[in-house]
Scaffold this active site. Structure first.
Site, PDB file in Angstrom:
ATOM      1  N   SER A 154       0.746  -0.929   0.098  1.00 35.73           N
ATOM      2  CA  SER A 154       0.123  -0.004   0.129  1.00 35.73           C
ATOM      3  C   SER A 154       0.871   1.467  -0.064  1.00 35.73           C
ATOM      4  CB  SER A 154      -0.904  -0.163   1.325  1.00 35.73           C
ATOM      5  OG  SER A 154      -0.012   0.343   2.453  1.00 35.73           O
ATOM      6  N   THR A 208     -16.205   3.447   8.744  1.00 41.59           N
ATOM      7  CA  THR A 208     -14.983   2.943   9.736  1.00 41.59           C
ATOM      8  C   THR A 208     -15.154   1.266  10.102  1.00 41.59           C
ATOM      9  OG1 THR A 208     -13.642   3.243  11.749  1.00 41.59           O
ATOM     10  CG2 THR A 208     -15.930   3.606  11.872  1.00 41.59           C
ATOM     11  N   SER A 217     -13.173   0.155  12.516  1.00 45.48           N
ATOM     12  CA  SER A 217     -12.643  -0.007  13.839  1.00 45.48           C
ATOM     13  C   SER A 217     -13.731   0.261  15.106  1.00 45.48           C
ATOM     14  CB  SER A 217     -11.715   1.384  14.200  1.00 45.48           C
ATOM     15  OG  SER A 217     -11.569   1.481  15.506  1.00 45.48           O
ATOM     16  N   ARG A 256     -13.466   0.761  18.033  1.00 48.33           N
ATOM     17  CA  ARG A 256     -13.081   1.745  18.916  1.00 48.33           C
ATOM     18  C   ARG A 256     -13.830   3.216  18.386  1.00 48.33           C
ATOM     19  NH1 ARG A 256      -9.132   5.697  18.354  1.00 48.33           N
ATOM     20  NH2 ARG A 256      -8.335   4.581  16.598  1.00 48.33           N
ATOM     21  N   ARG A 257     -13.328   3.407  17.213  1.00 48.43           N
ATOM     22  CA  ARG A 257     -13.662   4.617  16.364  1.00 48.43           C
ATOM     23  C   ARG A 257     -15.247   4.762  16.523  1.00 48.43           C
ATOM     24  NH1 ARG A 257      -9.256   4.266  11.770  1.00 48.43           N
ATOM     25  NH2 ARG A 257      -7.613   5.747  12.849  1.00 48.43           N
ATOM     26  N   ARG A 300     -13.423  -0.608   3.594  1.00 46.70           N
ATOM     27  CA  ARG A 300     -12.270  -1.356   3.378  1.00 46.70           C
ATOM     28  C   ARG A 300     -11.490  -0.573   2.351  1.00 46.70           C
ATOM     29  NH1 ARG A 300     -10.598  -6.581   4.527  1.00 46.70           N
ATOM     30  NH2 ARG A 300      -8.904  -5.743   3.711  1.00 46.70           N
ATOM     31  N   GLY A 301     -10.204  -0.776   2.281  1.00 43.90           N
ATOM     32  CA  GLY A 301      -9.429  -0.279   1.194  1.00 43.90           C
ATOM     33  C   GLY A 301      -8.275   0.672   2.035  1.00 43.90           C
ATOM     34  N   ASN A 302      -7.124   0.955   1.331  1.00 42.42           N
ATOM     35  CA  ASN A 302      -6.154   1.742   1.791  1.00 42.42           C
ATOM     36  C   ASN A 302      -6.763   2.959   1.873  1.00 42.42           C
ATOM     37  OD1 ASN A 302      -5.817   2.826  -0.877  1.00 42.42           O
ATOM     38  ND2 ASN A 302      -4.452   1.162  -1.522  1.00 42.42           N
ATOM     39  N   VAL A 303      -5.808   3.985   2.339  1.00 40.47           N
ATOM     40  CA  VAL A 303      -6.093   5.432   2.562  1.00 40.47           C
ATOM     41  C   VAL A 303      -6.667   6.225   1.289  1.00 40.47           C
ATOM     42  CG1 VAL A 303      -5.250   7.795   3.196  1.00 40.47           C
ATOM     43  CG2 VAL A 303      -4.471   5.660   4.901  1.00 40.47           C
ATOM     44  N   THR A 358      -8.002   4.855  -1.271  1.00 37.56           N
ATOM     45  CA  THR A 358      -9.186   4.304  -1.466  1.00 37.56           C
ATOM     46  C   THR A 358     -10.294   4.927  -0.692  1.00 37.56           C
ATOM     47  OG1 THR A 358      -8.218   2.429  -2.424  1.00 37.56           O
ATOM     48  CG2 THR A 358     -10.528   2.094  -1.846  1.00 37.56           C
TER      49      THR A 358
END
Length: 316
Positions: A15, A131, A133, A135-136, A153-156, A158
């Protein structure tokens, strides 16, 4: 350093953020050892290959979703170093491996990145926030119960594109550290993604994931790279993230737990605060403590959280 020596093979995910972090590690090593030969090798992890796998569920297969294959490549000798976002690493390091360097920590804050100006307060009722997460999601839901929190899902890049262009999401949550490492200017409050403006707000009230903002370099015990990596290691960061990760370990979980933790060090003392939501419909538990060691601070905080959890269960 002998430039003719066997090169170090540095393993990394493919990534954009993983490559940026791996290049940081390579550049620091080369600054200290100008003749060192370093080659990057991309390793595809389960999390990279199986993009439909939910990140927020506590499955056994999900443990080490973005790290397991890198650790296997270390143990087999395919690579000599592995660069990780520390928050992705399970709290137990496999036998034969060592976290030889923890780099100085970047800002730990989470960012709310949105198609709507005005931050969290100005998100429209029922807005969709992506998200994966817990937590978030749960901490955000405590502030805005009307929001719809859905996995993403996906990298930043994306995820940013999904908010800017897809129309499926009003906002997402990302770590400021990763955004900075990808070269985003966080001084203006506005990002341009796919030619469209996105606003962002720093969520200073949201405690980060254990280890968030820190980069870890893992290698084999006894390998020559252990000594080389000493120049990258930052003791204060290491002690702080160790306290945070020990709380996670004491609570018996991994990244599926809704746990935020942040430790700081001053005058020889570790101050640790944490927030924990044991179940989606449960109470928000918080604890804080100071101690002379990471282990002691973590134990005090974890004991308080576990005691409060038992108390809340008994009162139901």
């Amino acid at each position: 350093m002998n430039a003719s020596a066997k090169p170090l093979i540095l393993g990394t995910r493919g990534s954009a953020l993983a490559l940026a972090q791996s290049n940081m590690v390579r550049d620091v090593l080369l600054a200290v050892y100008p003749g060192l030969l370093i080659e990057l090798k991309i390793i595809t992890t389960t999390g990279d290959a199986r993009t439909a796998m939910p990140l927020h569920e506590p499955t056994a297969e999900g443990a080490g979703l973005f790290t397991k294959q890198l650790e296997e490549a270390l143990l087999s000798g395919e690579i000599d170093l592995a660069v990780h976002s520390l928050k992705d690493l399970p709290v137990e390091t496999p036998a034969g491996l060592i976290l030889a360097a923890i780099l100085p920590r970047a800002p730990v804050d989470d960012l709310l990145i949105s198609r709507h100006a005005g931050g969290l307060e100005k998100l429209p009722a029922g807005a969709v926030v992506g998200t994966s997460s817990p937590r978030r999601a749960l901490l955000l839901q405590r502030r805005r119960p009307d929001l719809k929190l859905v996995p993403i899902r996906g990298n930043v890049p994306t995820r940013l594109s999904k908010v800017a262009s897809s129309g499926d999401y009003d906002a997402t949550l990302l770590a400021a550290a990763g955004m900075r490492r990808l070269g985003h200017d966080l001084s203006t409050g506005v990002l341009e993604v796919d030619g469209l403006p996105l606003s962002f707000e720093t969520l200073g009230w949201m405690l980060p994931a254990p280890g968030q903002g820190a980069i870890a370099v893992e290698t084999r015990l006894g390998d020559r790279s252990v000594e080389l990596l000493r120049s990258l290691h930052h003791d204060v960061t290491a002690r702080c993230v160790d306290a945070e990760r020990l709380v996670l370990k004491h609570l018996g979980g991994g990244c599926h737990l809704a746990l935020g933790a942040l430790a700081t060090e001053a005058h020889g003392s570790i101050s640790l605060q944490a927030v924990f939501i044991p179940t989606p419909d449960g109470l928000t538990l918080s604890a804080e403590a100071s101690a002379s060691t990471s282990a002691e601070a973590a134990r005090l905080v974890a004991d308080q959280l576990l005691a409060d959890q038992l108390s809340s269960q008994a009162s139901r």
